[in-house]
Write an enzyme that holds these catalytic residues in place. Structure first.
Site, short mmCIF file in Angstrom:
data_model
loop_
_atom_site.label_atom_id
_atom_site.label_comp_id
_atom_site.label_asym_id
_atom_site.label_seq_id
_atom_site.Cartn_x
_atom_site.Cartn_y
_atom_site.Cartn_z
N THR A 122 0.83 -1.20 0.00
CA THR A 122 0.00 0.00 0.00
C THR A 122 0.87 1.25 0.00
O THR A 122 0.37 2.37 0.04
CB THR A 122 -0.91 0.04 1.24
N HIS B 185 6.23 0.13 7.27
CA HIS B 185 6.47 1.07 8.35
C HIS B 185 6.44 0.30 9.66
O HIS B 185 6.26 -0.93 9.66
CB HIS B 185 5.44 2.20 8.32
N HIS C 49 4.15 -2.54 10.66
CA HIS C 49 4.30 -3.89 10.11
C HIS C 49 5.28 -4.74 10.91
O HIS C 49 5.44 -5.93 10.64
CB HIS C 49 4.84 -3.81 8.68
N LYS D 139 -11.71 -0.49 7.78
CA LYS D 139 -11.45 0.80 7.14
C LYS D 139 -12.77 1.56 7.06
O LYS D 139 -13.82 0.98 6.80
CB LYS D 139 -10.90 0.61 5.73
N ARG E 169 -11.17 2.65 -0.51
CA ARG E 169 -9.88 3.23 -0.85
C ARG E 169 -9.72 3.36 -2.35
O ARG E 169 -10.35 2.65 -3.12
CB ARG E 169 -8.78 2.34 -0.28
N GLN F 164 -7.67 -13.26 -0.01
CA GLN F 164 -6.73 -13.61 1.06
C GLN F 164 -6.97 -15.05 1.54
O GLN F 164 -6.02 -15.77 1.86
CB GLN F 164 -6.85 -12.64 2.24
N ASP G 74 -6.62 -7.05 13.17
CA ASP G 74 -7.65 -6.70 12.20
C ASP G 74 -7.79 -7.76 11.11
O ASP G 74 -8.72 -7.71 10.30
CB ASP G 74 -7.34 -5.34 11.57
N LYS H 50 -1.94 7.56 18.28
CA LYS H 50 -1.64 6.46 17.40
C LYS H 50 -0.16 6.11 17.39
O LYS H 50 0.68 6.99 17.27
CB LYS H 50 -2.10 6.82 15.98
N LYS I 263 3.21 7.22 14.47
CA LYS I 263 3.12 8.49 13.77
C LYS I 263 3.78 9.56 14.63
O LYS I 263 3.66 9.54 15.84
CB LYS I 263 1.65 8.88 13.57
N THR I 264 4.43 10.48 13.99
CA THR I 264 4.93 11.64 14.70
C THR I 264 4.43 12.85 13.94
O THR I 264 3.76 12.72 12.93
CB THR I 264 6.48 11.69 14.71
#
Length: 435
Positions: free
Chosen positions: A45, A50, A53, A87, A91, A181, A202, A237, A240-241
RNA sequence: GCAGGGGUUCCCGAGUGGCCAAAGGGAUCAGACUGUAAAUCUGACGCGCAAGCUUCGGUGGUUCGAAUCCACCCCCCUGCACCA
């Protein structure tokens, strides 16, 4: 012959790495009694994985270290469709060539974590496009689709909000994701005798879908296990920064930035993260915890976590670079940096930019710093200037000097005639090279 | 399609003709304190060094003056109807 570490599941449990499993107690015995093949999927994606994962990726490695055979599946096919699980909205589809390009990048990244040359339980990387891409629609509908009940699918928690929500909806394309999947799992069972799928919490719905399909298509007995979603104590979260996602690709998130990210972990989370992300044993982690608790002041855990993580993702060299920059900047001994050190800082990933001395006078200092992405707006730099929070090569700058960037970067103050380390606030550093 | 409610600055959410770049909260940034923490306190928070410039779903209009009034359009929510 590979030795099986029978305590694997127990260790994962104690680390808090197991959210749900199928099969109950049977799974523990199944894993303890032989080398098994398992897989986890990573959809392309983006052009890099990141830190979100990391938990499943490292779990594959944990299984491998315990004697099992990991397969990392890169979703060249599923990435073309999009997983609707939890989600909020549909998307947008990426083009096939972009997905193919990302697939290659993820393959390369994933490959660095697992061992491909360790005998019977050597790892493999597969791409589901290799089998899904060859399948025609009618075969898919007859061989795969026939095993799925729409009634069950619409009851899955993962798509509930998309079905319930007014104005959101879900396309047939995304709704079909689960079938793809599931088919992956059945296919891997058939091709590689892969009997366990792991994934984020998820993925539970998708994983159990695969277990059912493997049974229906091949009468296979397979298992599933989900790993927890990483949460932070303050509710924000994870991963993330202000400056965005923390990527594993060193070109997107430098080892230095990566090191700083982990170093800034809150006390309330750091021991949990050590259990989640490092290969330190539980007893070692407990020991760190106790030592920190006994000591007054700054805990050691963040530093250990940061070092472990950078070494794991970026290797020994990445760690050295990250530590070198961090120490130079935060120890206050910038004067000791040599010319080659400064050049190295640039290569090591300290944010930097090159500007022309002849152009310095064209913009106020505020604008130069904004252009260098040190601040979002000139107002912020102005505020910092007013509080004495902007330093150039250690010299505090004031708001009065704002209009005169040329003197702020005076040639006489340059290190080695061209380098300036600009510090904004306590943690933001930027290297300017003025030529 | 009909009826009613609504779209405000990163998010939530006040504002219903000038005192509005727009209350309050959150997020974010900076300062103090500290451990490159947390908590707390302080300041900033549309853009611009500044003069000043650009915002309140869109477009036009009324007015000396609009986020606020009018018209049309777009989107969302709530009922009802239609469809099945």
């Amino acid at each position: 012959m590979t030795t099986i570490d029978a305590s694997l599941l127990d260790d994962l449990q104690k680390r808090g790495l197991i959210a749900q499993t199928t099969g109950g107690d049977v799974l523990a015995g199944y894993l303890a009694s032989g080398s098994r093949t398992l897989y986890s999927g990573f959809d392309p994606t983006a052009d890099s994985l990141h830190i979100g994962h990391l938990v499943p990726l490292l779990a594959l490695k944990r299984f491998q270290l315990a004697g099992h055979k990991p397969i990392a599946l890169v979703g060249g096919a599923t990435g073309l469709v999009g997983d609707p699980s939890f989600k909020a909205a549909e998307r947008k589809l990426n083009t096939p060539d972009i997905v193919a390009n990302w697939t290659d990048k993820l393959k390369a990244q994933v490959s660095r974590f697992i061992d491909f040359d360790c005998g019977d339980n050597s790892a493999e990387v597969v791409n589901n496009l290799d089998w899904v891409g060859k399948m025609d629609v009618l075969s898919f509908l007859r061989d795969v689709g026939k095993h799925f009940s729409i009634n069950n699918m619409i009851n899955k928690e993962s798509v509930k909000q998309r079905l319930d929500r007014e104005g959101a909806g879900i396309s047939f394309t995304e709704f079909t994701y689960m079938l793809l999947q599931s088919y992956d799992f059945a296919e891997l069972y058939n091709r590689h005798n892969c009997t366990l799928q792991i994934g984020g919490s998820d993925q539970w719905g998708n994983i159990t879908g695969g277990i059912d399909l493997a049974r229906r298509m091949y009468s296979g007995e397979t298992y599933g296990m989900t790993l927890p979603l990483v949460t932070k104590s303050d509710g924000t979260k994870f991963g993330k920064t202000e400056s965005g996602t923390i990527w594993l690709d060193p070109d997107k998130t430098s080892p230095y930035a990566f090191y700083q990210f982990w170093l800034n972990t809150a006390d309330a989370d750091v021991y949990k993260f050590l259990r989640y992300f490092t290969f330190l044993s539980l007893s070692e982690i407990t020991e760190i915890d106790e030592r920190d608790r006994a000591a007054e002041g700054r805990p050691e855990a963040q530093s250990i976590l940061a070092r472990e993580m950078v070494a794991l993702i970026h290797g020994k060299e990445g760690l050295e670079a990250a530590v070198r920059i961090s120490e130079a900047l935060f120890s206050g001994s910038m004067d000791s940096l040599s010319e080659s050190d400064l050049e190295q800082l640039k290569l090591d990933g300290l944010p930097s930019s090159t500007i022309m001395r002849s152009e310095l006078a064209e913009k106020p200092l505020t604008q130069w710093l904004v252009d260098a992405a040190m601040a979002a707006s000139g107002k912020q730099v102005k505020d910092a200037l007013g509080r004495g929070a902007v330093f150039i090569n250690g010299e505090p700058k004031t708001f009065e000097q704002n209009g005169d960037a040329a003197s702020c970067f005076a040639a006489a103050d340059a290190r080695f005639n061209r380098f300036y380390i600009v510090k904004l606030g306590k943690k933001k550093y930027h290297l300017f090279e003025v030529v």
